[in-house]
Design a protein around this motif. Structure first.
Motif, PDB file in Angstrom:
ATOM      1  N   GLN A  26       0.827  -1.197   0.000  1.00  0.00           N
ATOM      2  CA  GLN A  26       0.000   0.000   0.000  1.00  0.00           C
ATOM      3  C   GLN A  26       0.866   1.253   0.000  1.00  0.00           C
ATOM      4  O   GLN A  26       1.949   1.271   0.581  1.00  0.00           O
ATOM      5  CB  GLN A  26      -0.906  -0.004   1.229  1.00  0.00           C
TER       6      GLN A  26
ATOM      7  N   LYS B 291       3.106   5.234   3.131  1.00  0.00           N
ATOM      8  CA  LYS B 291       3.825   4.973   4.379  1.00  0.00           C
ATOM      9  C   LYS B 291       5.313   5.281   4.268  1.00  0.00           C
ATOM     10  O   LYS B 291       6.094   4.783   5.050  1.00  0.00           O
ATOM     11  CB  LYS B 291       3.666   3.498   4.771  1.00  0.00           C
TER      12      LYS B 291
ATOM     13  N   ARG C 278      -0.534  11.656   9.747  1.00  0.00           N
ATOM     14  CA  ARG C 278      -1.522  10.589   9.765  1.00  0.00           C
ATOM     15  C   ARG C 278      -1.825  10.135  11.190  1.00  0.00           C
ATOM     16  O   ARG C 278      -0.955  10.146  12.053  1.00  0.00           O
ATOM     17  CB  ARG C 278      -1.031   9.411   8.938  1.00  0.00           C
ATOM     18  N   THR C 279      -3.044   9.741  11.411  1.00  0.00           N
ATOM     19  CA  THR C 279      -3.427   9.236  12.728  1.00  0.00           C
ATOM     20  C   THR C 279      -2.857   7.825  12.902  1.00  0.00           C
ATOM     21  O   THR C 279      -2.548   7.153  11.915  1.00  0.00           O
ATOM     22  CB  THR C 279      -4.954   9.184  12.859  1.00  0.00           C
TER      23      THR C 279
ATOM     24  N   LYS D  16      -4.387   5.198  13.592  1.00  0.00           N
ATOM     25  CA  LYS D  16      -5.280   4.252  12.916  1.00  0.00           C
ATOM     26  C   LYS D  16      -4.972   4.178  11.417  1.00  0.00           C
ATOM     27  O   LYS D  16      -4.986   3.103  10.817  1.00  0.00           O
ATOM     28  CB  LYS D  16      -6.739   4.656  13.125  1.00  0.00           C
ATOM     29  N   GLN D  17      -4.693   5.329  10.800  1.00  0.00           N
ATOM     30  CA  GLN D  17      -4.349   5.329   9.382  1.00  0.00           C
ATOM     31  C   GLN D  17      -3.068   4.542   9.143  1.00  0.00           C
ATOM     32  O   GLN D  17      -2.965   3.785   8.181  1.00  0.00           O
ATOM     33  CB  GLN D  17      -4.167   6.761   8.878  1.00  0.00           C
ATOM     34  N   VAL D  18      -2.087   4.709  10.021  1.00  0.00           N
ATOM     35  CA  VAL D  18      -0.817   4.009   9.867  1.00  0.00           C
ATOM     36  C   VAL D  18      -1.019   2.503  10.032  1.00  0.00           C
ATOM     37  O   VAL D  18      -0.478   1.697   9.282  1.00  0.00           O
ATOM     38  CB  VAL D  18       0.211   4.549  10.887  1.00  0.00           C
TER      39      VAL D  18
ATOM     40  N   ASP E 148      -3.732   0.818   9.420  1.00  0.00           N
ATOM     41  CA  ASP E 148      -4.489   0.294   8.286  1.00  0.00           C
ATOM     42  C   ASP E 148      -3.651   0.175   7.022  1.00  0.00           C
ATOM     43  O   ASP E 148      -4.050  -0.524   6.082  1.00  0.00           O
ATOM     44  CB  ASP E 148      -5.708   1.174   8.012  1.00  0.00           C
ATOM     45  N   LEU E 149      -2.511   0.853   6.976  1.00  0.00           N
ATOM     46  CA  LEU E 149      -1.655   0.778   5.792  1.00  0.00           C
ATOM     47  C   LEU E 149      -0.657  -0.372   5.849  1.00  0.00           C
ATOM     48  O   LEU E 149       0.147  -0.528   4.942  1.00  0.00           O
ATOM     49  CB  LEU E 149      -0.890   2.099   5.611  1.00  0.00           C
TER      50      LEU E 149
END
Length: 66
Positions: free
Chosen positions: A26, A29, A36-37, A39-41, A43-44
């Motif tokens: 993805q 990153k 980025r929050t 959670k975003q990190v 999810d990646l």
């Protein structure tokens, strides 16, 4: 006629699953992670399966004979 070669940058970025789908890492990153929050990190992480519409372009570089 010489053998066709696999595109070197494509074989480093993409892989094939056992069913022939294209797997990719993805994006998003590499840098600017402070924006980025958490959670975003999270999810990646890991890999995703490429959409069917984009698969033929990548497979053309990975499988020169097919």
């Amino acid at each position: 006629m010489p053998k066709l070669k696999t595109h070197s940058s494509a074989k480093k970025r993409f892989g094939l699953t056992s069913k022939g789908r294209v797997r990719h890492t993805q994006s998003g990153k590499r840098h600017c992670m402070i924006k980025r929050t958490p959670k975003q990190v999270r999810d990646l992480r890991g890999t995703k399966i490429m959409s069917e519409a984009d698969e033929p372009r990548v497979k053309r570089h990975l499988l020169p004979n097919g």
